[in-house]
Design an enzyme around this catalytic site. Sequence first.
Site, PDB file in Angstrom:
ATOM      1  N   ASP A 270       0.839  -1.209   0.000  1.00 36.92           N
ATOM      2  CA  ASP A 270       0.000   0.000   0.000  1.00 36.92           C
ATOM      3  C   ASP A 270       0.873   1.257   0.000  1.00 36.92           C
ATOM      4  O   ASP A 270       0.586   2.232  -0.692  1.00 36.92           O
ATOM      5  CB  ASP A 270      -0.919  -0.025   1.230  1.00 36.92           C
ATOM      6  CG  ASP A 270      -1.698  -1.326   1.314  1.00 36.92           C
ATOM      7  OD1 ASP A 270      -2.470  -1.611   0.388  1.00 36.92           O
ATOM      8  OD2 ASP A 270      -1.498  -2.074   2.287  1.00 36.92           O
TER       9      ASP A 270
ATOM     10  N   HIS B  95      -5.014  -3.284   6.396  1.00 36.09           N
ATOM     11  CA  HIS B  95      -4.827  -3.540   4.959  1.00 36.09           C
ATOM     12  C   HIS B  95      -6.193  -3.887   4.377  1.00 36.09           C
ATOM     13  O   HIS B  95      -6.544  -5.045   4.140  1.00 36.09           O
ATOM     14  CB  HIS B  95      -3.837  -4.685   4.736  1.00 36.09           C
ATOM     15  CG  HIS B  95      -3.715  -5.056   3.283  1.00 36.09           C
ATOM     16  ND1 HIS B  95      -3.140  -4.239   2.349  1.00 36.09           N
ATOM     17  CD2 HIS B  95      -4.124  -6.160   2.601  1.00 36.09           C
ATOM     18  CE1 HIS B  95      -3.184  -4.820   1.160  1.00 36.09           C
ATOM     19  NE2 HIS B  95      -3.785  -5.980   1.295  1.00 36.09           N
TER      20      HIS B  95
END
Length: 467
Positions: free
Chosen positions: A279, A307
């Site tokens: 990410d 996440h």
Amino acid sequence: MAYIGKTIFNIDGTTIHSNLSIHFNFARSAFFGRGKWVARRLRIAAHKEELVLVQKKNRQAGVQCSVAASAIQEPVAAAGAQPVVAAPSSGMTPEERECFGVFCVTYDLKETDDDQRSKTWKKMVRVLVSGAAGMIANHLLFKLASGEVFGHDQPIALNLLGSEKSRDALEGVGMELEDCLFPLLREVNIGTDPIEVFRDVDWALLIGAKPRDAGMERADLLDLNGKIFAEQGKALNAVASPDVKVLVVGNPCNTNALIALKNAPRIPSKNFHALTRLDENRAKCQLALKAGVFYDNVSNVTIWGNHSTTQVPDFLNARINGKPATDVITDHKWLEEEFTPRVQTRGGALIQKWGRSSAASTAVSIADAIKSLVTPTPEGDWFSSGVFTTGNPYGIADELIFSMPCRSKGDGDYEIVPDLQIDSYLYERIKKSENELLAERKCMAHLIGDDNAYCDLPEDTTLPGEQ
Ligand SMILES: NC(=O)C1=CN([C@@H]2O[C@H](COP(=O)(O)OP(=O)(O)OC[C@H]3O[C@@H](n4cnc5c(N)ncnc54)[C@H](OP(=O)(O)O)[C@@H]3O)[C@@H](O)[C@H]2O)C=CC1
Ligand SMILES: O=C([O-])CC(=O)C(=O)O
């Protein structure tokens, strides 16, 4: 057959033990660098059962095998010798050992007088990879074995965890690893029982997880994968190195990491990470593209939280060419309304194009995450990782795995970087991600030793790949 300096050996088809159909296909010298040292490898074409038999036979005969750099052996004379087949020092007990192909064989390195290279190698590091026949592992294993992750002076043993279903595929992976001729790769061990495969591991990269099937409730997915990570946490607790570093990739990775942690009380909680580096990398890419700079001019990017699509990519504290990103990208509306959701949903967008989830970029981000722990963080910078929250400086609820800014001295440990600026935009979103993780923890209470499991998951949040 005598060992002769740098001569290449060829013993095609020599039957070593006829009733087991074990053959030396070849034994050869491999030259690395300027031929400074010579490795003679014996490849054995045999089925697993045959290898096990031969291993047993050699154990009975007291055949030793070690490929650790610290135990470089003299070459073994071939003529009239017993088959040189034995399990390596896999960290498993002799009864438990199974090893793969060439890596079952004495991988006897001969140091020549002018060779210093292997003398500079560090002590071998043992790395466990679960889901090793999966797509992410298929990219990652070759990076690990090449030395690009742990360093070019770091010999490595790979312990690969699969299932009966993936057994043949794992042997295929092992064959590819053989054929890469990675000098630093000293062992490959394949197994299906975590208690065997996790023994003495220094790093555990937990990638394998069940994907969500059509129609499966998120709570069911949590429960199914939670059970896997509870079992693996117990196995780490029982047999891994006491300072093992654990990186959970399999989704939902934050809560899976918490479950593993809670089932491994012997291992410091600080050693557990959930992968949010992908990410971070995605966020850096978007900022670099918008600002028209190279990616490595973007620094100080934090992913806060889970996440999942509640993750918070932090543009407020990010820097571009050392300046606040918000001074370089002044279009605040873009930062809030395009950048943020683009990063949060990047996994799903990729699945729509590719038809499968990110594998190569995930493997790169796992490599980045490890490198961030084994090399010092550049002065003033930080990296994101999902880490244990108890005692954190941001008031996030204790006992979660939550992505935060971290820095490391390069010793495998890290500290959470304090004092980042949190405005109301960030605060509100960070709280939402925290609430999601609290709900996931409540739902998994039965797997972490808490009472009263109760699933009431926020409906609007998903994994990045579930769009
Ligand atoms: N944190 C992150 O940034 C990211 C996380 N992911 C996650 O990583 C995981 C792996 O992805 P990927 O490699 O692409 O997936 P694959 O489907 O290619 O491989 C996953 C492996 O997991 C194992 N597996 C499947 N079901 C089970 C089960 N019930 N129990 C134990 N193991 C199982 C299988 O191994 P075997 O056949 O040996 O059982 C399989 O080889 C997924 O959970 C995915 O969502 C993906 C991208 C990014
Ligand atoms: O949801 C998935 O499996 C993929 C994923 O995590 C991502 O791409 O970030």
